[in-house]
Motif scaffolding. Sequence first.
Motif, mmCIF file in Angstrom:
data_model
loop_
_atom_site.group_PDB
_atom_site.id
_atom_site.type_symbol
_atom_site.label_atom_id
_atom_site.label_comp_id
_atom_site.label_asym_id
_atom_site.label_seq_id
_atom_site.Cartn_x
_atom_site.Cartn_y
_atom_site.Cartn_z
ATOM 1 N N UNK A 86 0.851 -1.194 0.000
ATOM 2 C CA UNK A 86 0.000 0.000 0.000
ATOM 3 C C UNK A 86 0.880 1.236 0.000
ATOM 4 N N UNK A 87 0.591 2.183 -0.907
ATOM 5 C CA UNK A 87 1.435 3.371 -1.049
ATOM 6 C C UNK A 87 0.563 4.617 -1.177
ATOM 7 N N UNK A 88 1.123 5.751 -0.774
ATOM 8 C CA UNK A 88 0.545 7.037 -1.144
ATOM 9 C C UNK A 88 0.812 7.239 -2.630
ATOM 10 N N UNK A 89 -0.126 7.880 -3.331
ATOM 11 C CA UNK A 89 0.022 8.095 -4.771
ATOM 12 C C UNK A 89 -0.242 9.562 -5.090
ATOM 13 N N UNK A 90 0.698 10.174 -5.806
ATOM 14 C CA UNK A 90 0.508 11.521 -6.332
ATOM 15 C C UNK A 90 0.577 11.431 -7.848
ATOM 16 N N UNK A 110 -3.455 1.266 -2.742
ATOM 17 C CA UNK A 110 -3.462 2.727 -2.587
ATOM 18 C C UNK A 110 -3.853 3.098 -1.164
ATOM 19 N N UNK A 111 -3.000 3.881 -0.518
ATOM 20 C CA UNK A 111 -3.281 4.372 0.833
ATOM 21 C C UNK A 111 -3.953 5.732 0.800
ATOM 22 N N UNK A 112 -3.519 6.600 -0.092
ATOM 23 C CA UNK A 112 -4.127 7.919 -0.268
ATOM 24 C C UNK A 112 -3.818 8.408 -1.664
ATOM 25 N N UNK A 113 -4.552 9.442 -2.102
ATOM 26 C CA UNK A 113 -4.405 9.985 -3.448
ATOM 27 C C UNK A 113 -4.256 11.500 -3.406
ATOM 28 N N UNK A 114 -3.279 12.015 -4.149
ATOM 29 C CA UNK A 114 -3.224 13.439 -4.475
ATOM 30 C C UNK A 114 -3.355 13.529 -5.981
ATOM 31 N N UNK A 264 -0.097 14.578 3.215
ATOM 32 C CA UNK A 264 0.240 13.152 3.251
ATOM 33 C C UNK A 264 0.575 12.695 4.656
ATOM 34 N N UNK A 265 1.267 13.555 5.398
ATOM 35 C CA UNK A 265 1.666 13.185 6.760
ATOM 36 C C UNK A 265 0.464 13.109 7.693
ATOM 37 N N UNK A 266 -0.636 13.762 7.311
ATOM 38 C CA UNK A 266 -1.837 13.748 8.157
ATOM 39 C C UNK A 266 -2.722 12.519 7.916
ATOM 40 N N UNK A 267 -2.423 11.748 6.865
ATOM 41 C CA UNK A 267 -3.216 10.553 6.569
ATOM 42 C C UNK A 267 -2.970 9.522 7.650
ATOM 43 N N UNK A 268 -4.015 8.987 8.255
ATOM 44 C CA UNK A 268 -3.830 8.006 9.338
ATOM 45 C C UNK A 268 -3.010 6.803 8.882
ATOM 46 N N UNK A 269 -2.187 6.307 9.756
ATOM 47 C CA UNK A 269 -1.318 5.166 9.441
ATOM 48 C C UNK A 269 -2.169 3.915 9.234
#
Length: 269
Positions: A86-90, A110-114, A264-269
């Motif tokens: 699982x990764x952050x994606x920009x 996907x962990x989060x999306x920008x 991104x740093x605010x996205x819960x772990x």
Amino acid sequence: MPTIKSNGINFYYEERGSGEPLLLIMGITAPGAVWNVHVADWKHHFRCIIGDNRGVGQTDKPAGPYSSEQMADDYAGLLDSLGLDSVHVVGCSMGSTIAQQLAIRHPHKVKSLVLMCPWARCDNYAKGLFRHIMNAKAKFRPEEFSLYIQLLIFSKSSWDNEEKHAELEAGRNQDAVNPFPQPLHGLEGQAAACISHNALNDLGKINKPTLVIGGREDIFTPVWMAEEVAGAIPGAELFLYEKLGHAFHFENTDDFNIRVKNWLSSVPA
């Protein structure tokens, strides 16, 4: 230089930094190295993974057409090769369409999306614009094509700023001697993916934290496109820079880098 086999092609990527993995997907015509001004900051906070999209840079450039779904599967294969669950994606511009499809087709990855200057679908104007980009690529010298793209993506504020104007000229000069020029068929394959992308009916399936970000003076992917994407993804946040265009991330890099890093740093772990 690292290359892996993914989805039937040789896929070039680089990694920099350490921390939570952050996948960066660039837009049409652009290799992954275009992320450098952002990775210079983000590598101190994240493990940045940068790929050259199918059709550009040091990744294979098969004949098209390509699709955003196919290109998302390219990145899914990269993540599998790296053993990342699982990764952050920009994703930027075309990269945002690939990121949308990655979240739709491979949601567990996907962990989060920008989503930068995104669109969920093309209207007739956008389709015509991508066709004109193909025509321009076929007829212009590299530095002339670079100028055309710059006119599309940079706002008046950049053209009026002497320092940034000089940087734009330097960029055109570099494109004239690019050691890995994008072939016409690679651009045509990518443009086909941009034109055919239509994820509007599937965006409601995305349940990951999402930030949609753009520029109010974007003439390439106008504000309505960002608003449509943000409105279709449950809980998505929308931020639009005043007086900046499609290249807002270059026009105000300091704010953009910090804004995305903090989000991104605010996205819960």
